[in-house]
Structure formats: C-alpha cells, structure tokens
Write an enzyme that holds these catalytic residues in place. Structure first.
Site, PDB file in Angstrom:
ATOM      1  CG  ASP A 284       4.681   4.869  -4.820  1.00 33.66           C
ATOM      2  OD1 ASP A 284       4.885   4.625  -3.187  1.00 33.66           O
ATOM      3  OD2 ASP A 284       3.523   4.329  -5.105  1.00 33.66           O
ATOM      4  CB  ILE A 285       3.805   0.886  -8.675  1.00 32.12           C
ATOM      5  CG1 ILE A 285       3.568   0.062  -9.604  1.00 32.12           C
ATOM      6  CG2 ILE A 285       2.814   0.579  -7.497  1.00 32.12           C
ATOM      7  CD1 ILE A 285       3.423  -1.493  -9.490  1.00 32.12           C
TER       8      ILE A 285
ATOM      9  N   GLY B 189      -1.102   3.869   7.690  1.00 35.30           N
ATOM     10  CA  GLY B 189      -1.369   3.247   6.413  1.00 35.30           C
ATOM     11  C   GLY B 189      -0.409   2.360   5.868  1.00 35.30           C
ATOM     12  CD  GLN B 190       5.199  -0.087   7.578  1.00 35.30           C
ATOM     13  OE1 GLN B 190       5.094   0.264   8.861  1.00 35.30           O
ATOM     14  NE2 GLN B 190       6.296  -0.618   7.143  1.00 35.30           N
TER      15      GLN B 190
ATOM     16  CG  HIS C  49       8.941   2.525   2.514  1.00 38.01           C
ATOM     17  ND1 HIS C  49       8.179   1.265   3.073  1.00 38.01           N
ATOM     18  CD2 HIS C  49       7.648   3.120   2.078  1.00 38.01           C
ATOM     19  CE1 HIS C  49       6.965   1.348   3.035  1.00 38.01           C
ATOM     20  NE2 HIS C  49       6.681   2.478   2.465  1.00 38.01           N
ATOM     21  CG  LEU C  50      13.124   8.047   4.283  1.00 35.86           C
ATOM     22  CD1 LEU C  50      13.521   6.894   5.178  1.00 35.86           C
ATOM     23  CD2 LEU C  50      14.547   8.989   3.991  1.00 35.86           C
ATOM     24  CG  HIS C  51       6.281   7.355   1.178  1.00 36.21           C
ATOM     25  ND1 HIS C  51       5.416   6.862  -0.052  1.00 36.21           N
ATOM     26  CD2 HIS C  51       6.080   6.564   2.236  1.00 36.21           C
ATOM     27  CE1 HIS C  51       4.864   5.643   0.624  1.00 36.21           C
ATOM     28  NE2 HIS C  51       5.269   5.680   1.864  1.00 36.21           N
TER      29      HIS C  51
ATOM     30  CG  ASN D 292       2.909   6.080   5.800  1.00 35.00           C
ATOM     31  OD1 ASN D 292       2.740   7.184   6.235  1.00 35.00           O
ATOM     32  ND2 ASN D 292       2.935   5.959   4.388  1.00 35.00           N
TER      33      ASN D 292
HETATM   34  P1  AMP Z   1       3.551   2.635   2.807  1.00 38.26           P
HETATM   35  O1  AMP Z   1       1.813   2.780   2.742  1.00 38.26           O
HETATM   36  O2  AMP Z   1       4.194   3.571   3.343  1.00 38.26           O
HETATM   37  O3  AMP Z   1       3.910   1.156   3.210  1.00 38.26           O
HETATM   38  O4  AMP Z   1       3.718   2.436   1.137  1.00 38.26           O
HETATM   39  C1  AMP Z   1       3.939   1.782   0.453  1.00 38.26           C
HETATM   40  C2  AMP Z   1       4.143   2.107  -1.111  1.00 38.26           C
HETATM   41  O5  AMP Z   1       4.557   1.273  -1.941  1.00 38.26           O
HETATM   42  C3  AMP Z   1       2.892   2.506  -1.762  1.00 38.26           C
HETATM   43  O6  AMP Z   1       2.999   4.045  -1.916  1.00 38.26           O
HETATM   44  C4  AMP Z   1       2.757   1.820  -3.006  1.00 38.26           C
HETATM   45  O7  AMP Z   1       2.255   2.507  -3.983  1.00 38.26           O
HETATM   46  C5  AMP Z   1       4.122   1.256  -3.130  1.00 38.26           C
HETATM   47  N1  AMP Z   1       4.460   0.212  -3.855  1.00 38.26           N
HETATM   48  C6  AMP Z   1       3.585  -1.019  -3.528  1.00 38.26           C
HETATM   49  N2  AMP Z   1       4.343  -1.941  -4.544  1.00 38.26           N
HETATM   50  C7  AMP Z   1       5.001  -1.371  -5.341  1.00 38.26           C
HETATM   51  C8  AMP Z   1       5.817  -1.824  -6.629  1.00 38.26           C
HETATM   52  N3  AMP Z   1       5.937  -3.055  -6.939  1.00 38.26           N
HETATM   53  N4  AMP Z   1       6.695  -0.935  -6.827  1.00 38.26           N
HETATM   54  C9  AMP Z   1       6.755   0.316  -6.676  1.00 38.26           C
HETATM   55  N5  AMP Z   1       6.052   0.783  -5.509  1.00 38.26           N
HETATM   56  C10 AMP Z   1       5.265  -0.038  -5.027  1.00 38.26           C
END
Ligand code: AMP
Ligand code: ZN
Length: 120
Positions: free
Chosen positions: A31-32, A94-95, A101-103, A88
């Site tokens: 995750d960035i 907060g998606q 995706h799975l965190h 999410n």
């Molecule tokens: P969500 O809130 O579940 O949609 O999470 C999306 C996640 O994607 C967040 O934790 C962001 O930090 C992550 N994210 C967004 N853009 C990127 C990217 N280019 N590379 C890696 N992670 C990202």
C-alpha cells in the site's frame, strides 16, 4: 481491465507498485500509504468493483485471495504475531479504490476495531 482503474494499471504494469506476489489470478503489492508496518493489498486480476459485485462464479476467486493472504503473511513472517485482513465496501467503509482488494495489515498490535469502532 477497466480503463481508469489504478489497480488494473498496476496489474498491467502501467503504474509502478512494489509487487510482493503474483500468480494467474491475483497480485499483491505494498500500500502506498501504509496504515501499519506491513500493509499489503491483494487484488484479483479480474476487475470487480466492490464486494457487492461478486457473482457466484467469483466464489473460488475470493477464496483464492485469502490463500494468497495466507502465503504473503507467511513470506513476511506474520504467522506468529498475527495479522488482519480487511475488505472495505462502499462509502461508510471508506472504500476509495473501486477494484476489490484485501488489506493485509500487521507488524504492530492493531486496535480492536470491532469492539471500539475505530480505524486500523
Ligand atoms: P480502500 O479504502 O479500501 O479503497 O483502500 C485503497 C487503498 O489503496 C488505500 O489504502 C490507498 O493507500 C491504496 N492506494 C491507492 N493508490 C495506490 C497506489 N498507486 N499504489 C498502492 N496503493 C495505493
Ligand atoms: Zn480494476
């Protein structure tokens, strides 16, 4: 592939990401903006916007994503201390990226979110 989906672009190598695992059906990358020392996103290659868009035929795919979480957690030595896997779905969760995706979170004690209603 969905034209303006950042995760599809990462999967297709149009956008850089630190990929830690990939196979025919899934890709996992850092995750960035990590919320924990280990914060990996595990995504299906198939573009599915949210959990609400899952179809019957996706059941094995969703199962596979969890097997990947298991594998990645092992590779990152999280088995002993534990970790959390989160999906999410929609606004209240907060998606922000609409590619399922799975965190995978770990590397520090995580808050008891179910009990206290807080973030990770
Ligand atoms: P969500 O809130 O579940 O949609 O999470 C999306 C996640 O994607 C967040 O934790 C962001 O930090 C992550 N994210 C967004 N853009 C990127 C990217 N280019 N590379 C890696 N992670 C990202
Ligand atoms: Zn996508």
């Amino acid at each position: 592939m969905s034209a303006d989906c950042i995760f599809c672009k990462i999967i297709d190598r149009e956008l850089d990401a630190e990929i830690v695992y990939e196979d025919d059906h899934a890709v996992a990358f850092k995750d960035i903006n990590p919320a924990a020392p280990v914060h990996i996103l595990i995504v299906p290659r198939k573009h599915i916007p949210t959990l609400l868009d899952l179809e019957k035929e996706d059941e094995s795919l969703i199962g596979h994503l969890h097997t990947v979480a298991n594998k990645v957690a092992g590779n990152l030595n999280l088995e002993k201390k534990g970790f959390r896997v989160v999906i999410n779905c929609g606004a209240d969760a907060g998606q922000i990226v609409f590619h399922l995706h799975l965190h995978l979170l770990g590397g520090r004690p995580l808050l008891q979110t179910m009990a206290k209603g807080r973030g990770v």
